[in-house]
Write a protein that holds these residues in place. Structure first.
Motif, PDB file in Angstrom:
ATOM      1  N   TYR A  88       0.831  -1.204   0.000  1.00  0.00           N
ATOM      2  CA  TYR A  88       0.000   0.000   0.000  1.00  0.00           C
ATOM      3  C   TYR A  88       0.869   1.260   0.000  1.00  0.00           C
ATOM      4  CZ  TYR A  88      -3.168   3.598   1.822  1.00  0.00           C
ATOM      5  OH  TYR A  88      -3.872   4.753   2.006  1.00  0.00           O
ATOM      6  N   VAL A  89       1.888   1.279   0.868  1.00  0.00           N
ATOM      7  CA  VAL A  89       2.745   2.461   0.974  1.00  0.00           C
ATOM      8  C   VAL A  89       3.503   2.697  -0.321  1.00  0.00           C
ATOM      9  CG1 VAL A  89       4.719   3.474   2.178  1.00  0.00           C
ATOM     10  CG2 VAL A  89       2.961   2.274   3.478  1.00  0.00           C
ATOM     11  N   MET A  90       4.049   1.654  -0.912  1.00  0.00           N
ATOM     12  CA  MET A  90       4.841   1.820  -2.136  1.00  0.00           C
ATOM     13  C   MET A  90       3.961   2.242  -3.314  1.00  0.00           C
ATOM     14  SD  MET A  90       7.945   1.528  -1.267  1.00  0.00           S
ATOM     15  CE  MET A  90       8.956   1.257  -2.722  1.00  0.00           C
ATOM     16  N   MET A  91       2.745   1.748  -3.384  1.00  0.00           N
ATOM     17  CA  MET A  91       1.835   2.172  -4.456  1.00  0.00           C
ATOM     18  C   MET A  91       1.528   3.662  -4.335  1.00  0.00           C
ATOM     19  SD  MET A  91      -0.928  -0.930  -4.872  1.00  0.00           S
ATOM     20  CE  MET A  91      -1.958   0.098  -5.912  1.00  0.00           C
ATOM     21  N   ASN A  92       1.278   4.131  -3.115  1.00  0.00           N
ATOM     22  CA  ASN A  92       0.865   5.515  -2.899  1.00  0.00           C
ATOM     23  C   ASN A  92       2.021   6.505  -2.908  1.00  0.00           C
ATOM     24  OD1 ASN A  92      -2.200   5.958  -2.088  1.00  0.00           O
ATOM     25  ND2 ASN A  92      -1.605   3.924  -1.381  1.00  0.00           N
ATOM     26  N   ASN A  93       3.181   6.069  -2.437  1.00  0.00           N
ATOM     27  CA  ASN A  93       4.292   7.000  -2.269  1.00  0.00           C
ATOM     28  C   ASN A  93       5.384   6.853  -3.312  1.00  0.00           C
ATOM     29  OD1 ASN A  93       2.823   7.555   0.008  1.00  0.00           O
ATOM     30  ND2 ASN A  93       4.455   7.134   1.463  1.00  0.00           N
ATOM     31  N   TYR A  94       5.486   5.691  -3.942  1.00  0.00           N
ATOM     32  CA  TYR A  94       6.577   5.445  -4.874  1.00  0.00           C
ATOM     33  C   TYR A  94       6.075   5.346  -6.316  1.00  0.00           C
ATOM     34  CZ  TYR A  94      10.767   3.287  -6.881  1.00  0.00           C
ATOM     35  OH  TYR A  94      11.859   3.008  -7.652  1.00  0.00           O
ATOM     36  N   ASP A  95       5.192   4.399  -6.575  1.00  0.00           N
ATOM     37  CA  ASP A  95       4.712   4.203  -7.950  1.00  0.00           C
ATOM     38  C   ASP A  95       4.003   5.447  -8.481  1.00  0.00           C
ATOM     39  OD1 ASP A  95       5.704   1.644  -7.779  1.00  0.00           O
ATOM     40  OD2 ASP A  95       3.783   0.724  -7.292  1.00  0.00           O
ATOM     41  N   TYR A  96       3.134   6.016  -7.680  1.00  0.00           N
ATOM     42  CA  TYR A  96       2.403   7.243  -8.037  1.00  0.00           C
ATOM     43  C   TYR A  96       3.387   8.363  -8.366  1.00  0.00           C
ATOM     44  CZ  TYR A  96      -0.802  11.241  -6.918  1.00  0.00           C
ATOM     45  OH  TYR A  96      -1.534  12.391  -6.920  1.00  0.00           O
ATOM     46  N   SER A  97       4.384   8.530  -7.517  1.00  0.00           N
ATOM     47  CA  SER A  97       5.368   9.595  -7.712  1.00  0.00           C
ATOM     48  C   SER A  97       6.169   9.384  -8.990  1.00  0.00           C
ATOM     49  CB  SER A  97       6.312   9.663  -6.506  1.00  0.00           C
ATOM     50  OG  SER A  97       5.595   9.941  -5.319  1.00  0.00           O
ATOM     51  N   LYS A  98       6.537   8.145  -9.281  1.00  0.00           N
ATOM     52  CA  LYS A  98       7.296   7.849 -10.504  1.00  0.00           C
ATOM     53  C   LYS A  98       6.506   8.221 -11.752  1.00  0.00           C
ATOM     54  CE  LYS A  98       9.240   3.854 -11.018  1.00  0.00           C
ATOM     55  NZ  LYS A  98       9.445   2.397 -10.931  1.00  0.00           N
ATOM     56  N   ARG A  99       5.243   7.862 -11.781  1.00  0.00           N
ATOM     57  CA  ARG A  99       4.420   8.162 -12.955  1.00  0.00           C
ATOM     58  C   ARG A  99       4.310   9.665 -13.170  1.00  0.00           C
ATOM     59  NH1 ARG A  99      -1.150   5.162 -13.387  1.00  0.00           N
ATOM     60  NH2 ARG A  99      -0.976   6.186 -15.416  1.00  0.00           N
ATOM     61  N   LEU A 100       4.096  10.375 -12.085  1.00  0.00           N
ATOM     62  CA  LEU A 100       3.942  11.828 -12.188  1.00  0.00           C
ATOM     63  C   LEU A 100       5.262  12.489 -12.582  1.00  0.00           C
ATOM     64  CD1 LEU A 100       1.952  14.119 -11.920  1.00  0.00           C
ATOM     65  CD2 LEU A 100       2.356  14.142  -9.446  1.00  0.00           C
ATOM     66  N   LEU A 101       6.346  11.998 -12.040  1.00  0.00           N
ATOM     67  CA  LEU A 101       7.671  12.524 -12.381  1.00  0.00           C
ATOM     68  C   LEU A 101       7.943  12.390 -13.880  1.00  0.00           C
ATOM     69  CD1 LEU A 101      10.630  13.418 -11.817  1.00  0.00           C
ATOM     70  CD2 LEU A 101      11.112  11.021 -11.277  1.00  0.00           C
ATOM     71  N   HIS A 102       7.693  11.224 -14.427  1.00  0.00           N
ATOM     72  CA  HIS A 102       7.995  11.010 -15.847  1.00  0.00           C
ATOM     73  C   HIS A 102       7.085  11.831 -16.749  1.00  0.00           C
ATOM     74  CE1 HIS A 102      11.231   8.130 -15.719  1.00  0.00           C
ATOM     75  NE2 HIS A 102      10.617   7.517 -14.728  1.00  0.00           N
ATOM     76  N   TRP A 103       5.848  12.057 -16.305  1.00  0.00           N
ATOM     77  CA  TRP A 103       4.971  12.930 -17.087  1.00  0.00           C
ATOM     78  C   TRP A 103       5.528  14.353 -17.098  1.00  0.00           C
ATOM     79  CZ3 TRP A 103       2.221  17.258 -15.599  1.00  0.00           C
ATOM     80  CH2 TRP A 103       1.361  17.774 -16.578  1.00  0.00           C
ATOM     81  N   CYS A 104       6.012  14.800 -15.929  1.00  0.00           N
ATOM     82  CA  CYS A 104       6.573  16.160 -15.852  1.00  0.00           C
ATOM     83  C   CYS A 104       7.835  16.289 -16.699  1.00  0.00           C
ATOM     84  CB  CYS A 104       6.867  16.525 -14.398  1.00  0.00           C
ATOM     85  SG  CYS A 104       5.384  16.848 -13.409  1.00  0.00           S
TER      86      CYS A 104
END
Length: 314
Positions: A88-104
């Protein structure tokens, strides 16, 4: 448009308030309002649109959906240091952040995100932004650490404005929804009002009662740092955001009783469940922040707690 994830949360809502004060209204507020009481944080704010986090994640990468976005303040996360569901923590704090980072990166949009001083663990190796100092001791800290690790090589491979903020112990307005995770200043204030005493943990790790030290930083200072980097996109990297001073819990409690002009300090047994997973001392090394060009002084605990209680007890 400016996107603020976790926009109904503590730091996110204060960021939006400060953006409003600058005249910014074209803001997309992203959050997950399962706790509807967080609406009190945003009822006085002006934004262009609201979107639930799950819908927002689905939209990341959709062609043209976020055309016109010039900056993302990524504050959204599972912030509970007591959460041990690693998936749960990695989905919310890591995977989510990676997707948003690459979009930016793909859109060359400024990406400013919340890391955490918890990556330093017990702090026995210091609080410098350096791999040798980093040893997380809970899942929340690990998720933040691992995302910083993911970002580091990208800083040399791209020129996109990317900034990570390792927040130390932040306190101030709009944190009441956090419950037990709210700051000690918040809890001491309530205890003095209700019981005429502030309750501090007894000593631990060789420290006397209430003498555990943290780098307590007012949320106004945290917001100022975020906005400074928005105004200086040429500065990139991962930075500590603290005052550079370690002050004791006794000092925080004293600032609260001084404001109320009443109240005593009581020491209670140190909780068993926190032993081995507790930072007894933190002090940000803010040399990187100063080298980047941020020169503003940070509020002391005495100054910051007084400002906070003026707001909290208004």
């Amino acid at each position: 448009m400016i996107v603020v994830t976790g926009g109904a949360g503590f730091i996110g809502s204060n960021l939006i308030r400060a953006l409003n004060q600058r005249g910014e209204r074209n803001i997309l507020l992203v959050d997950h309002l399962v706790n509807g009481r967080k609406m009190h944080n945003i009822a006085d704010l002006d934004v262009a649109d609201y979107m639930d986090k799950e819908e927002f994640i689905e939209k990341i990468g959709v062609a043209h959906f976020f055309d016109g976005v010039r900056a993302v303040f990524h504050q959204g996360a599972c912030s509970a240091t007591t959460e041990w569901d690693g998936k749960y923590v990695m989905m919310n704090n890591y995977d989510y952040s990676k997707r948003l980072l690459h979009w930016c990166i793909a859109k060359n949009v400024a990406f400013m995100y919340a890391s955490s001083a918890s990556v330093y663990g017990t702090g026995e190796h210091g609080f410098r932004v350096d791999r040798s100092c980093e040893h997380p001791i809970n899942m929340y800290a690990y998720s933040k650490f691992q995302f910083d690790q993911y970002v580091r090589p990208l800083l040399t491979k791209t020129k996109s404005p990317i900034v990570g903020f390792r927040y130390f112990n932040v306190y101030g307005p709009r944190e009441q929804h956090k419950g037990s995770m709210s700051s000690t200043a918040f809890h001491f204030n309530r205890q003095v009002i209700e019981q005429k005493r502030a309750k501090l943990f007894e000593g631990c790790d060789g420290m006397a009662n209430g003498e555990q030290k943290r780098d307590f930083v007012h949320v106004d200072d945290v917001v100022d740092v975020n906005l400074w980097f928005l105004d200086h996109p040429e500065q990139r990297g991962i930075y500590n955001v603290g005052t550079g001073r370690a002050e004791t819990f006794n000092v925080v409690a004293q600032a609260v009783t001084d404001w109320h002009k009443e109240g005593e300090i009581e020491y209670i047994p140190f909780p068993e469940h926190l032993k081995g997973a507790y930072q007894s001392y933190t002090q940000a090394d803010i040399s990187g922040l100063r080298e980047a060009g941020y020169t503003k002084d940070f509020l002391t605990v005495k100054q910051g707690v007084a400002r906070y209680l003026d707001w909290l007890n208004a």
